[in-house]
Scaffold this active site. Structure first.
Site, short mmCIF file in Angstrom:
data_model
loop_
_atom_site.label_atom_id
_atom_site.label_comp_id
_atom_site.label_asym_id
_atom_site.label_seq_id
_atom_site.Cartn_x
_atom_site.Cartn_y
_atom_site.Cartn_z
N SER A 142 0.85 -1.20 0.00
CA SER A 142 0.00 0.00 0.00
C SER A 142 0.88 1.24 0.00
O SER A 142 1.98 1.22 0.58
CB SER A 142 -0.91 0.03 1.24
OG SER A 142 -1.54 1.29 1.38
N TYR A 155 -1.93 -0.73 10.24
CA TYR A 155 -2.13 -1.15 8.85
C TYR A 155 -0.97 -0.70 7.97
O TYR A 155 -0.40 -1.49 7.22
CB TYR A 155 -3.44 -0.59 8.31
CG TYR A 155 -3.68 -0.97 6.85
CD1 TYR A 155 -4.19 -2.22 6.53
CD2 TYR A 155 -3.38 -0.08 5.82
CE1 TYR A 155 -4.40 -2.58 5.21
CE2 TYR A 155 -3.59 -0.43 4.50
CZ TYR A 155 -4.10 -1.68 4.20
OH TYR A 155 -4.29 -2.03 2.88
#
Length: 264
Positions: A142, A155
């Site tokens: 990501s 995350y």
């Protein structure tokens, strides 16, 4: 549709979103598929759909990647099935709220799926692919790996781990016919937002990439031999400058003496 048999691809988190599109695109490119997810009903529907459209051999493998036994099942398949030539580590989750809003069980679940499973499976794939001198590993990370202060650090930290694992593998596999790639999506339309209780269109209006566009860009980067592919980043020079600065620090990060700026 490709009639060339490129071997078998394992795709984790394949029952929806990015994983589903990867499965569809890879089958069209000539890969047979092993699709891994918890939801067997959705997997079986996808198996039927892709098989009918492409004529490829498609198999559903039910596995909950929070469970060591299920991760070991996928790992065993990687080690023993000589037809496997590609691993796509796509399965991932995010938290509803921040580290301050979640209990130990939720945090451990994220670590199991986002960190432990892709690390174990990447290691297994790299070993067997290197021995055969053929194969590829695609890890879905990501862009939040670069901006941990923008959203919750758990995350983003898990995705930074995936990026680091991929960079390390790419260095170790250099000179072989095995390619490791990290794909770094920005906000992408997938179920991960709904599951974490977020309305992505409200959170990031006008900034959400369609899943098919993300996957097509990721595969183009894979074809080009990129180690890091960032589909939403228009100016590649920004990443190259970041990476050059990171590498330039390398020789200066370990010294016998404390840096002068820390001396009293």
């Amino acid at each position: 549709m490709s009639i060339e048999n490129k071997g078998t691809a394992i795709v984790t988190g394949a029952s929806s979103g990015i994983g589903q599109v990867y499965a569809e695109r890879l089958a069209a490119r000539g890969y047979d598929l092993i699709l891994v997810a918890r939801r067997l009903d959705r997997l079986e529907a996808l198996v039927t759909s892709i098989g009918e459209k492409t004529g490829r051999k498609v198999e559903a493998l039910k596995a909950d990647l929070t469970q060591k036994a299920d991760v070991a099942l996928v790992e065993k398949r990687l080690k023993e099935d000589a037809s496997i030539t590609l691993l796509v580590n796509n399965a991932g989750i995010s938290l509803e709220g921040s580290i301050l809003d979640n209990d130990t069980a939720a945090i451990e679940q994220l670590i199991a799926i986002n960190i432990t499973a892709p690390t174990v499976l990447s290691a297994a794939a790299a070993k067997v692919f290197k021995a055969r001198d053929k194969g590829g590993i695609i890890n879905i990370a990501s862009v939040l790996a670069f901006v941990p202060d923008l959203f919750d650090g758990i995350y983003s930290g898990s995705k930074a781990h995936v990026l680091n694992v991929t960079l390390g593998l790419a260095a170790q596999l250099k000179g072989t016919n095995v390619h490791a790639q990290a794909v770094l999506p920005g906000a992408t339309r997938s179920e991960i937002w709904e599951k974490s209780g977020k309305d992505v269109d409200a959170l990031l209006p006008g900034m959400v990439m369609e899943t098919a566009d993300l996957v097509d860009a990721g595969l183009l980067g894979f074809d080009r031999g990129e180690v890091v592919t960032i589909p939403p980043l228009a100016d590649e020079g920004q990443y190259l400058a970041y990476d050059a600065a990171r590498l330039a620090m390398g020789p200066n990060l370990s010294r016998k003496d404390v840096a002068p700026r820390y001396r009293v």
